[in-house]
Design a protein around this motif. Sequence first.
Motif, PDB file in Angstrom:
ATOM      1  N   GLN A 123       0.740  -1.116  -0.091  1.00  0.00           N
ATOM      2  CA  GLN A 123       0.028   0.025  -0.130  1.00  0.00           C
ATOM      3  C   GLN A 123       0.834   1.342   0.016  1.00  0.00           C
ATOM      4  OE1 GLN A 123      -2.795  -0.359   3.425  1.00  0.00           O
ATOM      5  NE2 GLN A 123      -3.770  -1.931   2.490  1.00  0.00           N
ATOM      6  N   ARG A 124       0.590   2.249  -1.026  1.00  0.00           N
ATOM      7  CA  ARG A 124       1.470   3.237  -1.181  1.00  0.00           C
ATOM      8  C   ARG A 124       0.855   4.533  -0.291  1.00  0.00           C
ATOM      9  NH1 ARG A 124       3.358   4.453  -7.110  1.00  0.00           N
ATOM     10  NH2 ARG A 124       1.247   5.202  -7.433  1.00  0.00           N
ATOM     11  N   HIS A 125       1.480   5.032   0.542  1.00  0.00           N
ATOM     12  CA  HIS A 125       1.160   6.137   1.201  1.00  0.00           C
ATOM     13  C   HIS A 125       2.032   7.418   0.983  1.00  0.00           C
ATOM     14  CE1 HIS A 125      -1.726   4.002   3.337  1.00  0.00           C
ATOM     15  NE2 HIS A 125      -0.803   2.907   3.671  1.00  0.00           N
ATOM     16  N   GLY A 126       1.980   8.062  -0.114  1.00  0.00           N
ATOM     17  CA  GLY A 126       2.855   8.968  -0.446  1.00  0.00           C
ATOM     18  C   GLY A 126       4.252   8.618  -0.925  1.00  0.00           C
ATOM     19  N   ASP A 127       5.343   8.817  -0.219  1.00  0.00           N
ATOM     20  CA  ASP A 127       6.708   8.285  -0.268  1.00  0.00           C
ATOM     21  C   ASP A 127       6.892   6.943   0.336  1.00  0.00           C
ATOM     22  OD1 ASP A 127       7.447  10.206  -1.885  1.00  0.00           O
ATOM     23  OD2 ASP A 127       8.258  11.546  -0.772  1.00  0.00           O
ATOM     24  N   ILE A 128       5.739   6.523   1.398  1.00  0.00           N
ATOM     25  CA  ILE A 128       5.983   5.371   2.007  1.00  0.00           C
ATOM     26  C   ILE A 128       5.314   3.984   1.621  1.00  0.00           C
ATOM     27  CG2 ILE A 128       5.339   4.493   4.380  1.00  0.00           C
ATOM     28  CD1 ILE A 128       5.536   7.414   5.384  1.00  0.00           C
ATOM     29  N   VAL A 129       5.829   3.111   1.387  1.00  0.00           N
ATOM     30  CA  VAL A 129       5.320   1.892   0.952  1.00  0.00           C
ATOM     31  C   VAL A 129       5.173   0.895   2.230  1.00  0.00           C
ATOM     32  CG1 VAL A 129       5.207   0.019  -0.584  1.00  0.00           C
ATOM     33  CG2 VAL A 129       6.056   2.369  -1.328  1.00  0.00           C
ATOM     34  N   LYS A 130       4.140   0.580   2.592  1.00  0.00           N
ATOM     35  CA  LYS A 130       3.910  -0.501   3.441  1.00  0.00           C
ATOM     36  C   LYS A 130       3.503  -1.737   2.997  1.00  0.00           C
ATOM     37  CE  LYS A 130       1.710   0.401   7.496  1.00  0.00           C
ATOM     38  NZ  LYS A 130       0.544   0.892   8.279  1.00  0.00           N
ATOM     39  N   ILE A 131       4.144  -2.836   3.341  1.00  0.00           N
ATOM     40  CA  ILE A 131       4.258  -4.161   2.925  1.00  0.00           C
ATOM     41  C   ILE A 131       3.618  -5.110   3.821  1.00  0.00           C
ATOM     42  CG2 ILE A 131       5.642  -6.008   2.093  1.00  0.00           C
ATOM     43  CD1 ILE A 131       8.003  -3.921   1.856  1.00  0.00           C
ATOM     44  N   PHE A 132       2.439  -5.977   3.187  1.00  0.00           N
ATOM     45  CA  PHE A 132       1.935  -6.876   3.939  1.00  0.00           C
ATOM     46  C   PHE A 132       1.975  -8.191   3.001  1.00  0.00           C
ATOM     47  CE2 PHE A 132      -0.220  -2.819   4.060  1.00  0.00           C
ATOM     48  CZ  PHE A 132      -0.420  -2.597   5.624  1.00  0.00           C
ATOM     49  N   SER A 133       1.854  -9.340   4.103  1.00  0.00           N
ATOM     50  CA  SER A 133       1.720 -10.545   3.403  1.00  0.00           C
ATOM     51  C   SER A 133       0.220 -10.934   3.678  1.00  0.00           C
ATOM     52  CB  SER A 133       2.369 -11.558   4.187  1.00  0.00           C
ATOM     53  OG  SER A 133       2.138 -11.672   5.501  1.00  0.00           O
ATOM     54  N   VAL A 134      -0.343 -11.727   2.719  1.00  0.00           N
ATOM     55  CA  VAL A 134      -1.820 -11.983   2.592  1.00  0.00           C
ATOM     56  C   VAL A 134      -1.998 -13.504   3.327  1.00  0.00           C
ATOM     57  CG1 VAL A 134      -3.847 -12.279   1.117  1.00  0.00           C
ATOM     58  CG2 VAL A 134      -1.909 -10.778   0.563  1.00  0.00           C
ATOM     59  N   ALA A 135      -2.708 -13.540   4.271  1.00  0.00           N
ATOM     60  CA  ALA A 135      -3.023 -14.694   5.052  1.00  0.00           C
ATOM     61  C   ALA A 135      -4.041 -15.545   4.011  1.00  0.00           C
ATOM     62  CB  ALA A 135      -3.645 -14.381   6.435  1.00  0.00           C
ATOM     63  N   GLU A 136      -4.213 -16.711   4.639  1.00  0.00           N
ATOM     64  CA  GLU A 136      -5.138 -17.684   3.859  1.00  0.00           C
ATOM     65  C   GLU A 136      -6.530 -17.229   3.820  1.00  0.00           C
ATOM     66  OE1 GLU A 136      -4.604 -21.502   5.287  1.00  0.00           O
ATOM     67  OE2 GLU A 136      -2.303 -21.625   4.798  1.00  0.00           O
ATOM     68  N   ASP A 137      -6.945 -16.564   4.890  1.00  0.00           N
ATOM     69  CA  ASP A 137      -8.368 -15.958   4.776  1.00  0.00           C
ATOM     70  C   ASP A 137      -8.267 -14.651   3.997  1.00  0.00           C
ATOM     71  OD1 ASP A 137      -7.008 -14.265   6.517  1.00  0.00           O
ATOM     72  OD2 ASP A 137      -8.268 -14.752   8.200  1.00  0.00           O
ATOM     73  N   GLY A 138      -7.462 -13.973   3.433  1.00  0.00           N
ATOM     74  CA  GLY A 138      -7.344 -13.123   2.770  1.00  0.00           C
ATOM     75  C   GLY A 138      -7.007 -11.935   3.616  1.00  0.00           C
ATOM     76  N   SER A 139      -6.896 -11.834   4.526  1.00  0.00           N
ATOM     77  CA  SER A 139      -6.568 -10.602   5.663  1.00  0.00           C
ATOM     78  C   SER A 139      -5.281 -10.345   5.194  1.00  0.00           C
ATOM     79  CB  SER A 139      -6.862 -11.042   7.115  1.00  0.00           C
ATOM     80  OG  SER A 139      -6.248 -12.119   7.489  1.00  0.00           O
ATOM     81  N   LEU A 140      -4.535  -9.224   5.551  1.00  0.00           N
ATOM     82  CA  LEU A 140      -3.336  -8.573   5.526  1.00  0.00           C
ATOM     83  C   LEU A 140      -2.681  -8.559   6.981  1.00  0.00           C
ATOM     84  CD1 LEU A 140      -4.101  -5.433   3.027  1.00  0.00           C
ATOM     85  CD2 LEU A 140      -3.384  -7.675   2.334  1.00  0.00           C
ATOM     86  N   VAL A 141      -1.492  -9.155   6.711  1.00  0.00           N
ATOM     87  CA  VAL A 141      -0.512  -9.220   7.983  1.00  0.00           C
ATOM     88  C   VAL A 141       0.670  -8.352   7.638  1.00  0.00           C
ATOM     89  CG1 VAL A 141       0.653 -10.781   9.389  1.00  0.00           C
ATOM     90  CG2 VAL A 141      -1.549 -11.460   8.164  1.00  0.00           C
ATOM     91  N   ASP A 142       1.021  -7.524   8.784  1.00  0.00           N
ATOM     92  CA  ASP A 142       2.268  -6.605   8.501  1.00  0.00           C
ATOM     93  C   ASP A 142       3.435  -7.789   8.421  1.00  0.00           C
ATOM     94  OD1 ASP A 142       1.560  -3.989   8.961  1.00  0.00           O
ATOM     95  OD2 ASP A 142       1.698  -4.142  10.963  1.00  0.00           O
ATOM     96  N   PHE A 143       3.961  -7.300   7.189  1.00  0.00           N
ATOM     97  CA  PHE A 143       5.281  -7.923   6.696  1.00  0.00           C
ATOM     98  C   PHE A 143       6.704  -7.523   7.145  1.00  0.00           C
ATOM     99  CE2 PHE A 143       8.618  -8.863   3.543  1.00  0.00           C
ATOM    100  CZ  PHE A 143       8.784 -10.016   3.817  1.00  0.00           C
TER     101      PHE A 143
END
Length: 53
Positions: free
Chosen positions: A29-49
């Motif tokens: 997810q891009r927030h201006g100059d910051i990119v947050k990275i997530f892994s996707v859990a089996e149920d489709g939810s996002l987990v902080d990577f």
Amino acid sequence: MNCPVCGGNSVGKVGLEQFYCWECFLEYQRHGDIVKIFSVAEDGSLVDFQPVG
Ligand SMILES: [Zn+2]
């Protein structure tokens, strides 16, 4: 955009300022100059990577 983890271009847009890398199976997810990275859990939810190293 290129993947911030692997640098590849196998990145698809999945939403507003949201991208998914088919190489890493990670979502960004891009927030201006910051990119947050997530892994996707089996149920489709996002987990902080937490990059190793
Ligand atoms: Zn990647």
